[in-house]
Write a protein that holds these residues in place. Structure first.
Motif, PDB file in Angstrom:
ATOM      1  N   VAL A  41       0.867  -1.171   0.000  1.00 10.36           N
ATOM      2  CA  VAL A  41       0.000   0.000   0.000  1.00 10.36           C
ATOM      3  C   VAL A  41       0.902   1.219   0.000  1.00 10.36           C
ATOM      4  CG1 VAL A  41      -1.864   1.226   1.145  1.00 10.36           C
ATOM      5  CG2 VAL A  41      -1.736  -1.284   1.296  1.00 10.36           C
ATOM      6  N   ASP A  42       0.908   1.957  -1.102  1.00  9.33           N
ATOM      7  CA  ASP A  42       1.868   3.047  -1.306  1.00  9.33           C
ATOM      8  C   ASP A  42       3.278   2.479  -1.184  1.00  9.33           C
ATOM      9  OD1 ASP A  42      -0.173   4.896  -1.770  1.00  9.33           O
ATOM     10  OD2 ASP A  42      -0.430   5.242   0.379  1.00  9.33           O
ATOM     11  N   GLU A  43       4.061   2.904  -0.204  1.00 12.90           N
ATOM     12  CA  GLU A  43       5.440   2.422  -0.097  1.00 12.90           C
ATOM     13  C   GLU A  43       5.612   1.337   0.955  1.00 12.90           C
ATOM     14  OE1 GLU A  43       7.673   3.347  -2.306  1.00 12.90           O
ATOM     15  OE2 GLU A  43       6.081   4.581  -3.161  1.00 12.90           O
ATOM     16  N   GLU A  44       4.542   0.961   1.629  1.00  7.50           N
ATOM     17  CA  GLU A  44       4.647  -0.029   2.696  1.00  7.50           C
ATOM     18  C   GLU A  44       4.335  -1.424   2.156  1.00  7.50           C
ATOM     19  OE1 GLU A  44       2.218   1.259   5.942  1.00  7.50           O
ATOM     20  OE2 GLU A  44       3.688   2.765   6.565  1.00  7.50           O
ATOM     21  N   LEU A  45       5.317  -2.321   2.314  1.00  8.37           N
ATOM     22  CA  LEU A  45       5.215  -3.681   1.792  1.00  8.37           C
ATOM     23  C   LEU A  45       5.057  -4.669   2.948  1.00  8.37           C
ATOM     24  CD1 LEU A  45       5.484  -5.681  -0.647  1.00  8.37           C
ATOM     25  CD2 LEU A  45       7.948  -5.722  -0.143  1.00  8.37           C
ATOM     26  N   TYR A  46       4.108  -5.609   2.777  1.00  4.03           N
ATOM     27  CA  TYR A  46       3.873  -6.645   3.773  1.00  4.03           C
ATOM     28  C   TYR A  46       3.990  -8.015   3.115  1.00  4.03           C
ATOM     29  CZ  TYR A  46       1.798  -2.731   6.316  1.00  4.03           C
ATOM     30  OH  TYR A  46       1.591  -1.519   6.931  1.00  4.03           O
ATOM     31  N   VAL A  88       2.709  -7.554  12.054  1.00  3.43           N
ATOM     32  CA  VAL A  88       3.928  -7.625  12.865  1.00  3.43           C
ATOM     33  C   VAL A  88       4.963  -6.717  12.237  1.00  3.43           C
ATOM     34  CG1 VAL A  88       5.814  -9.074  13.704  1.00  3.43           C
ATOM     35  CG2 VAL A  88       3.487  -9.985  13.630  1.00  3.43           C
ATOM     36  N   ASP A  89       5.536  -5.825  13.037  1.00  5.41           N
ATOM     37  CA  ASP A  89       6.606  -4.935  12.582  1.00  5.41           C
ATOM     38  C   ASP A  89       7.842  -5.230  13.412  1.00  5.41           C
ATOM     39  OD1 ASP A  89       8.291  -2.966  11.743  1.00  5.41           O
ATOM     40  OD2 ASP A  89       6.902  -1.297  12.098  1.00  5.41           O
ATOM     41  N   LEU A  90       8.789  -5.946  12.797  1.00  3.36           N
ATOM     42  CA  LEU A  90      10.005  -6.313  13.513  1.00  3.36           C
ATOM     43  C   LEU A  90      10.943  -5.130  13.694  1.00  3.36           C
ATOM     44  CD1 LEU A  90      10.800  -9.748  11.814  1.00  3.36           C
ATOM     45  CD2 LEU A  90       9.718  -9.357  14.032  1.00  3.36           C
ATOM     46  N   GLY A  91      10.762  -4.112  12.829  1.00  3.52           N
ATOM     47  CA  GLY A  91      11.631  -2.955  12.929  1.00  3.52           C
ATOM     48  C   GLY A  91      13.077  -3.258  12.578  1.00  3.52           C
ATOM     49  N   PRO A 121      10.922  -3.975   6.006  1.00  6.80           N
ATOM     50  CA  PRO A 121      11.660  -2.699   5.988  1.00  6.80           C
ATOM     51  C   PRO A 121      12.159  -2.389   4.580  1.00  6.80           C
ATOM     52  CG  PRO A 121      12.382  -4.096   7.811  1.00  6.80           C
ATOM     53  CD  PRO A 121      11.528  -4.951   6.938  1.00  6.80           C
ATOM     54  N   SER A 122      12.099  -1.131   4.192  1.00  8.57           N
ATOM     55  CA  SER A 122      12.520  -0.748   2.841  1.00  8.57           C
ATOM     56  C   SER A 122      14.005  -1.007   2.601  1.00  8.57           C
ATOM     57  CB  SER A 122      12.199   0.725   2.591  1.00  8.57           C
ATOM     58  OG  SER A 122      12.853   1.549   3.539  1.00  8.57           O
ATOM     59  N   SER A 123      14.781  -1.113   3.674  1.00  3.93           N
ATOM     60  CA  SER A 123      16.222  -1.366   3.536  1.00  3.93           C
ATOM     61  C   SER A 123      16.536  -2.853   3.428  1.00  3.93           C
ATOM     62  CB  SER A 123      16.968  -0.783   4.740  1.00  3.93           C
ATOM     63  OG  SER A 123      16.497  -1.373   5.946  1.00  3.93           O
ATOM     64  N   ASP A 124      15.527  -3.692   3.623  1.00  6.28           N
ATOM     65  CA  ASP A 124      15.749  -5.135   3.613  1.00  6.28           C
ATOM     66  C   ASP A 124      15.843  -5.650   2.179  1.00  6.28           C
ATOM     67  OD1 ASP A 124      15.294  -7.602   5.752  1.00  6.28           O
ATOM     68  OD2 ASP A 124      14.734  -8.115   3.699  1.00  6.28           O
ATOM     69  N   SER A 154       9.225  -6.160  -4.053  1.00  3.60           N
ATOM     70  CA  SER A 154       8.341  -5.005  -4.251  1.00  3.60           C
ATOM     71  C   SER A 154       7.999  -4.813  -5.733  1.00  3.60           C
ATOM     72  CB  SER A 154       8.976  -3.728  -3.685  1.00  3.60           C
ATOM     73  OG  SER A 154      10.194  -3.432  -4.354  1.00  3.60           O
ATOM     74  N   GLY A 155       8.907  -5.230  -6.616  1.00  4.80           N
ATOM     75  CA  GLY A 155       8.647  -5.109  -8.048  1.00  4.80           C
ATOM     76  C   GLY A 155       7.452  -5.921  -8.498  1.00  4.80           C
ATOM     77  N   PHE A 156       7.151  -7.021  -7.790  1.00  2.00           N
ATOM     78  CA  PHE A 156       5.983  -7.823  -8.133  1.00  2.00           C
ATOM     79  C   PHE A 156       4.684  -7.095  -7.808  1.00  2.00           C
ATOM     80  CE2 PHE A 156       8.619 -11.910  -7.476  1.00  2.00           C
ATOM     81  CZ  PHE A 156       8.955 -11.941  -8.816  1.00  2.00           C
ATOM     82  N   THR A 157       4.753  -6.043  -7.006  1.00  2.00           N
ATOM     83  CA  THR A 157       3.560  -5.285  -6.626  1.00  2.00           C
ATOM     84  C   THR A 157       3.523  -3.912  -7.279  1.00  2.00           C
ATOM     85  OG1 THR A 157       4.610  -4.275  -4.678  1.00  2.00           O
ATOM     86  CG2 THR A 157       3.592  -6.434  -4.375  1.00  2.00           C
ATOM     87  N   ASP A 158       4.467  -3.643  -8.155  1.00  2.00           N
ATOM     88  CA  ASP A 158       4.574  -2.331  -8.787  1.00  2.00           C
ATOM     89  C   ASP A 158       4.161  -2.442 -10.255  1.00  2.00           C
ATOM     90  OD1 ASP A 158       5.577   0.055 -10.095  1.00  2.00           O
ATOM     91  OD2 ASP A 158       6.798   0.406  -8.306  1.00  2.00           O
ATOM     92  N   LYS A 159       3.000  -1.924 -10.568  1.00  2.00           N
ATOM     93  CA  LYS A 159       2.456  -2.050 -11.922  1.00  2.00           C
ATOM     94  C   LYS A 159       3.403  -1.493 -12.979  1.00  2.00           C
ATOM     95  CE  LYS A 159      -1.407  -0.227 -14.677  1.00  2.00           C
ATOM     96  NZ  LYS A 159      -0.655   0.893 -15.287  1.00  2.00           N
TER      97      LYS A 159
END
Length: 249
Positions: A106-111, A240-243, A143-146, A153-158
């Motif tokens: 959702v926007d930039e947040e990936l789960y 769950v957000d491991l941070g 995390p975006s750095s992971d 994330s590319g699989f979710t980016d049209k």
């Protein structure tokens, strides 16, 4: 007064004239018996292969949403995708090496959501270690750095996904008219198929409907172009957000 019958020549001429008028009015063809495979279509089948590809790419780029399913081969690994994509994210399942997980952006947040067995394998420890039980069945924020974020994330980016897929390689050519899911299509190929094939809709906007990637790198079907796909943040109770970085997989 003696009636004069119409001779063969006059009947033929009269019938031919009527036929030509009817056909021209309805289909735009020059006369009876014409067989134009692009009659009643959006007309892209009459264009060159390069222009068809460009029209399909533009239609895909400007569409609000799409659903895609099929396989993609990347870095030697085959992924089976069933995704819904919008300009603001995507949601769906990914299967690789017999393991299935769910992606939601959702926007930039990936789960990433998967069962405990997935996280047991990823963590390298048994479920008794606690990590797998904690993460199994939950939407785990990535995390975006992971490295997982960069990988999936590319699989979710049209735009990213379709931008990299909808280009055939080599010399483009048309390969006749076909049908996909009840919709007539025009097919184009790259290097006679070795550079991929793309079926483009002849109804409405010229959306891509089926793609065979070059070199056997997967086959994808597209549907639901422009139809709304709801993307919502998962409930806090299921998140769950491991941070930190996720367990390596």
């Amino acid at each position: 007064m003696t009636a004069i019958a119409l001779g063969p020549v006059r009947r033929s001429g009269f019938a031919g004239a009527v036929c030509a008028l009817v056909v021209a009015a309805v289909t735009g063809l020059a006369g009876c018996g014409g067989d134009d495979p692009d009659a009643g279509t959006n007309g892209v089948g009459r264009l060159s292969a390069a222009k068809i590809q460009a029209r399909a790419q533009n239609a895909a780029r400007t569409a609000d949403a799409v659903r895609l399913s099929g396989t993609v081969v990347s870095d030697g690994r085959t992924y089976t995708l069933d995704m819904g994509l919008t300009s603001g994210g995507g949601s769906g399942s990914v299967t690789s090496k017999g393991v299935t997980f769910h992606l939601l952006r959702v926007d930039e947040e990936l789960y990433l959501k998967a069962d405990a067995a997935f996280w047991t394998q990823a963590d390298g420890r048994s479920a008794d270690g606690g990590t797998a039980d904690k993460l199994g069945g939950k939407y785990v924020k990535v995390p975006s750095s992971d490295a997982t974020y960069k990988r999936f994330s590319g699989f979710t980016d049209k735009d990213v996904l379709l931008g990299g897929l909808l280009t055939l390689h080599g010399t483009l050519a048309k390969d006749g008219h076909h049908e996909q899911g009840g919709t007539r299509t025009v097919r184009i190929t790259g290097d006679k198929g070795s550079g991929g094939t793309l079926d483009v809709s002849l109804r409405g906007r010229p959306y891509p409907l089926r793609l065979e990637r070059a070199g056997g790198a997967g086959t994808l079907s597209f549907s639901g172009w422009g139809k709304r796909i709801a993307l919502d943040q998962p409930p806090a109770s299921d998140t769950v957000d491991l941070g930190q970085q996720l367990p390596a997989s």
